[in-house]
Design an enzyme around this catalytic site. Structure first.
Site, PDB file in Angstrom:
ATOM      1  N   GLU A  15     -47.471  26.342  57.598  1.00  0.00           N
ATOM      2  CA  GLU A  15     -46.315  25.584  58.061  1.00  0.00           C
ATOM      3  C   GLU A  15     -45.087  26.464  57.870  1.00  0.00           C
ATOM      4  O   GLU A  15     -44.763  27.257  58.725  1.00  0.00           O
ATOM      5  CB  GLU A  15     -46.200  24.265  57.317  1.00  0.00           C
ATOM      6  N   ASP A  38     -51.562  21.108  51.176  1.00  0.00           N
ATOM      7  CA  ASP A  38     -50.144  20.753  51.298  1.00  0.00           C
ATOM      8  C   ASP A  38     -49.411  20.823  49.956  1.00  0.00           C
ATOM      9  O   ASP A  38     -50.013  20.755  48.884  1.00  0.00           O
ATOM     10  CB  ASP A  38     -50.031  19.335  51.851  1.00  0.00           C
ATOM     11  N   GLU A  95     -43.019  17.337  62.226  1.00  0.00           N
ATOM     12  CA  GLU A  95     -43.182  16.417  61.107  1.00  0.00           C
ATOM     13  C   GLU A  95     -41.870  15.745  60.738  1.00  0.00           C
ATOM     14  O   GLU A  95     -41.851  14.601  60.266  1.00  0.00           O
ATOM     15  CB  GLU A  95     -43.732  17.194  59.912  1.00  0.00           C
TER      16      GLU A  95
END
Length: 789
Positions: A358, A309, A364
């Protein structure tokens, strides 16, 4: 392009050209299709010479569904500087575009706008443009690595042009190709949506990934979205595994907050159902050769993949980081899902272990911005833009999202309309089980797709996609705007009559409803406002529903499960004869035959540290079923802070047990300096009631000395603290916030496993500090051990 302040578009002349045919095959592991295919492109190489004598090239490829252009300098001497790409696309022929405002992690909303109303600015790829009729152009990139930086689009509204802007002000280049492919997919919407041109332009599969049989697309349970701090709770992860097994899913993703103490246990538990575990990490925690070694440790536990991430950069330096992660995950056999990332640019072909990106505003956003719900308009655009270029980890089906404006049918339709190598479903598994129609559909979804076809829609109205697995077609629709009937032509799926099962919104009940019928020609489905639907089609006479729950199988045996290394750093294990061992980096395992193994730790292993040895054999659905043993190097130091020793297990009310800080909140490492009644402490453990954790201290420990009290961060709380040795109570005290810490000095001779436990006494949890806690060693035993060594 401008190279070293030389504008090569000025004072250059053509000197030669050649045309060739590029014929290759794709062997996709995940994506729109997992069916091997051939493709052919014509390639023109046009060579120019600048007045300085520098030769440079334009490479142009033409395929059935688009064109691509890149630049090369085959004989560049030394290192050069790529300053600017002045290639422009004339926008005057287009009437409408679907774009997003550029940011390096691509999480702004996508929108449609007439080209006459476009503003000057930076826009993210891919961009879809319409020519005023039925022809569209999708603008994007392919084939990028650490030799260049990524680009975005810059639009000059008054000049009606689009050009590519690289992330770095100047990019250091060497001879050869100096830009990625700038890609223009051309055709009607079906051609655009079904195109594989981005992957076709990427380099063939890297030699390290020629055997990609271990890459496993599928569906994943994921608790973070519905239960923010659940990634620190072993019992919550086991529950998600249990339901995933009932639904027949393949994966479990444990997000931020996991703790290595119990990761091997959840890996072993999930493996009994053929479910593989993936771990979240932040990019800079695996940046550099030393930190990158963590991946080998996680793989040694049996972890199958990582979610990385917050890269949030298109720079050349960050692409070099991507290169290192791609190579190391390929070497280790780890699948990888990039978050906070760039868009796909063909890595699914070159590095098929990449099963997700993503680079989209997905579910999210409900966690952090529940006052900004995701719009149906934003969702409908995705199959025509972002999802065309590769796997899209939107994390769909957020049924319990606060403030959601899309219908349940819309959310369900995303499970098919959106594609990702591993689809991580956003909501709690309990939310899905509470809705039998949802659970039925999610259990029937296949792990991968044989074929994808667009059936109907436009980026402004609805997207209806069909994806095939075997003889069944799954249809997913997401729509924006008023309630209406959508006519879905089935001609592209083949002639004949289909039996159908359709789940859509029910206007009367306000929930989902299912219907079964025999259809041919056209499927007519009524959708709600900002609605959608999902459907399964099967040939007449074939079963519509085929999923079955996965039952647990026995794990391989290993004895002992917990052992001390001897004076030479060795331990003996007995395992199931058909099992193999996987050891941590730097450790070695020797097979003595008949299930007997000798495991040797590295000489550098520090006292009190342990190694997790994984025992594995083939199991459900091609996934190894595993068990673990922990091997510990005995402590012989005179004084040992307990916080330097590994935990064997823990339970904590909020987040992980923290080392050398207070408990803080539910995230790891979010505590403060430990503070009990104004006295601060450097070392120890911070917990939240109720809690319990185990530490192996034997065989030379003599006394346990320390302090315990309630941290200043939880006023008006109380608790009970207990210390047990091999299950026998050694110490207990009642704690009240504001009182001085209780000191203790306990005889722990003969104790092997120490348990530190807290119980809640107040209405809310107390944060307890086990402060300045340390072991002293029985030196007569330690001296003997040293002599042995």
């Amino acid at each position: 392009m401008t190279i070293g302040n030389m504008d090569l578009s000025v004072d250059s002349v053509p000197v030669r050209s050649s045309v060739s045919t590029v014929t290759e095959k794709l062997y996709p592991v995940s994506g729109k299709t997992t069916t091997a295919s051939s493709h052919e492109m014509d390639e023109l190489t046009a060579t120019f010479v600048h007045q300085t004598g520098l030769e440079w090239q334009v490479l142009l490829r033409v395929a059935d569904d688009g064109v691509a252009v890149r630049y090369a300098i085959p004989d560049l001497q030394g290192v050069g500087s790529f300053d600017i790409d002045t290639t422009t696309l004339d926008l005057s022929a287009f009437d409408r575009g679907w774009l997003l405002d550029y940011q390096t992690w691509y999480e702004t909303p996508r929108f449609g706008r007439d080209c006459s109303e476009l503003d000057d600015g930076d826009y993210g790829l891919p961009i879809l443009l319409r020519d005023g009729g039925d022809t569209y152009v999708l603008v994007t990139e392919s084939d990028i690595d650490g030799s260049f930086s990524g680009a975005h689009a810059v639009i000059d509204a008054s000049a009606q042009t689009l050009r590519f802007q690289q992330a770095d002000t100047a990019v250091e280049i060497v001879r050869g190709n100096v830009t990625p492919w700038r890609v223009f997919i051309v055709g009607d919407l079906a051609t655009i949506v079904e195109s594989q041109l981005v992957d076709e332009l990427a380099p063939p599969t890297h030699p390290m990934m020629r055997d990609a049989s271990w890459v496993r697309p599928g569906r994943a349970a994921w608790s973070w979205w519905s239960d923010f701090y659940s990634s620190a709770q072993l019992h919550r992860q086991k529950h998600f595994v249990d339901v995933a097994a009932e639904l027949g899913w393949e994966h479990l993703l444990i997000d931020c907050g996991w703790e290595e103490t119990w990761v091997p246990e959840i890996v072993a538990y999930a493996s009994r159902f053929g479910i593989q575990v993936h771990l979240w990490t932040i990019w800079h925690d695996i940046n550099g050769s030393e930190k990158l070694q963590k991946l080998a440790l996680w793989r040694s536990w049996g972890v199958a993949g990582i979610k990385v991430d917050f890269m949030e950069s298109e720079s050349k330096d960050r692409y070099r980081w991507y290169d290192s992660v791609l190579q190391e995950t390929a070497r280790l056999g780890l699948m990888v899902n990039f978050h906070g990332s760039v868009i796909p640019r063909g890595w699914a072909r070159t590095w098929p272990q990449v099963i997700g990106y993503e680079a989209i505003r997905g579910s999210e956003y409900y966690v952090f911005y529940n006052d900004l719900p995701l719009t149906a308009e934003h969702n409908v655009i995705q199959p025509f833009t972002r999802n065309i270029v590769g796997a899209m980890d939107y994390t769909p089906i957020a049924l319990t999202a606060p403030g959601r404006t899309t219908s349940d049918g819309h959310e369900l339709g995303m499970s098919v309309a959106f594609e990702c190598g591993i689809t991580h479903f956003a909501d709690s598994v309990d939310a899905y089980q509470a809705r039998p129609l949802v659970a039925r559909l999610l259990s029937e979804l296949p792990a991968s797709w044989d074929e994808t076809k667009m059936l109907t829609g436009t980026p402004d109205t609805e997207a209806v996609l069909a994806r095939r697995s075997g003889d069944r077609w799954f249809i997913g629709a997401v729509a924006s705007g008023p309630a209406r009937i959508i006519d879905v032509p089935l001609k592209r799926l083949g002639l004949g009559t289909w039996q159908s099962w359709i789940v859509t919104d029910d206007a009367e009940s306000g929930s989902l409803a299912a219907s079964q019928s025999v259809v041919h020609g056209v499927l007519k489905v009524e959708v709600a406002v900002d609605g959608g639907f999902a459907a399964i089609l099967a040939p007449e006479g074939a079963a519509l529903f085929r999923s079955t729950p996965i039952s647990a199988e026995a794990a391989p045996a290993v004895e002992p499960k917990l052992a001390l290394l001897d004076f030479s750093g060795e331990a003996s294990l007995t395992v199931s004869p058909d099992a193999a061992l996987r050891v941590p980096p730097g450790w070695h395992a020797a097979d003595n035959g008949a299930g007997s193994w000798t495991v040797t730790a590295p000489e550098t292993l520090r006292e009190g540290a342990l190694g997790v040895v994984t025992v594995e054999r083939s199991g459900h659905r091609g996934v190894a079923v595993v068990n673990h043993a922990r091997l510990i190097k005995p402590v012989i130091a005179t004084v040992t802070p307990l916080s330097t020793l590994p935990m064997l297990a823990f339970m904590n009310e909020s987040g992980p047990v923290e080392r050398n800080q207070s408990n803080g909140g539910g995230n790891p490492n979010d505590g403060q300096r430990m503070n009990i009644a104004g006295v601060e402490y450097e070392t120890g453990f911070g917990v939240s009631t109720p809690s319990s954790f185990d530490v192996h201290i034997g065989p030379h420990a003599d006394r346990l000395v320390g302090h315990v009290g309630i941290d200043a961060e939880t006023p008006h709380t109380s608790a009970r603290a207990l210390i047990l040795g091999d299950g026998r109570l050694l110490f207990s005290t009642e704690l009240v916030h504001g009182s001085a810490a209780d000191a203790y000095d306990i005889d722990v001779q003969g104790v092997t496993i120490l348990t530190l436990r807290t119980e809640q006494r107040s209405p809310v949890a107390a944060h307890v500090d086990w402060a300045a806690i340390h072991l002293t060693t029985n030196q007569s035993n330690a001296i003997t051990s040293r002599a042995d060594r």
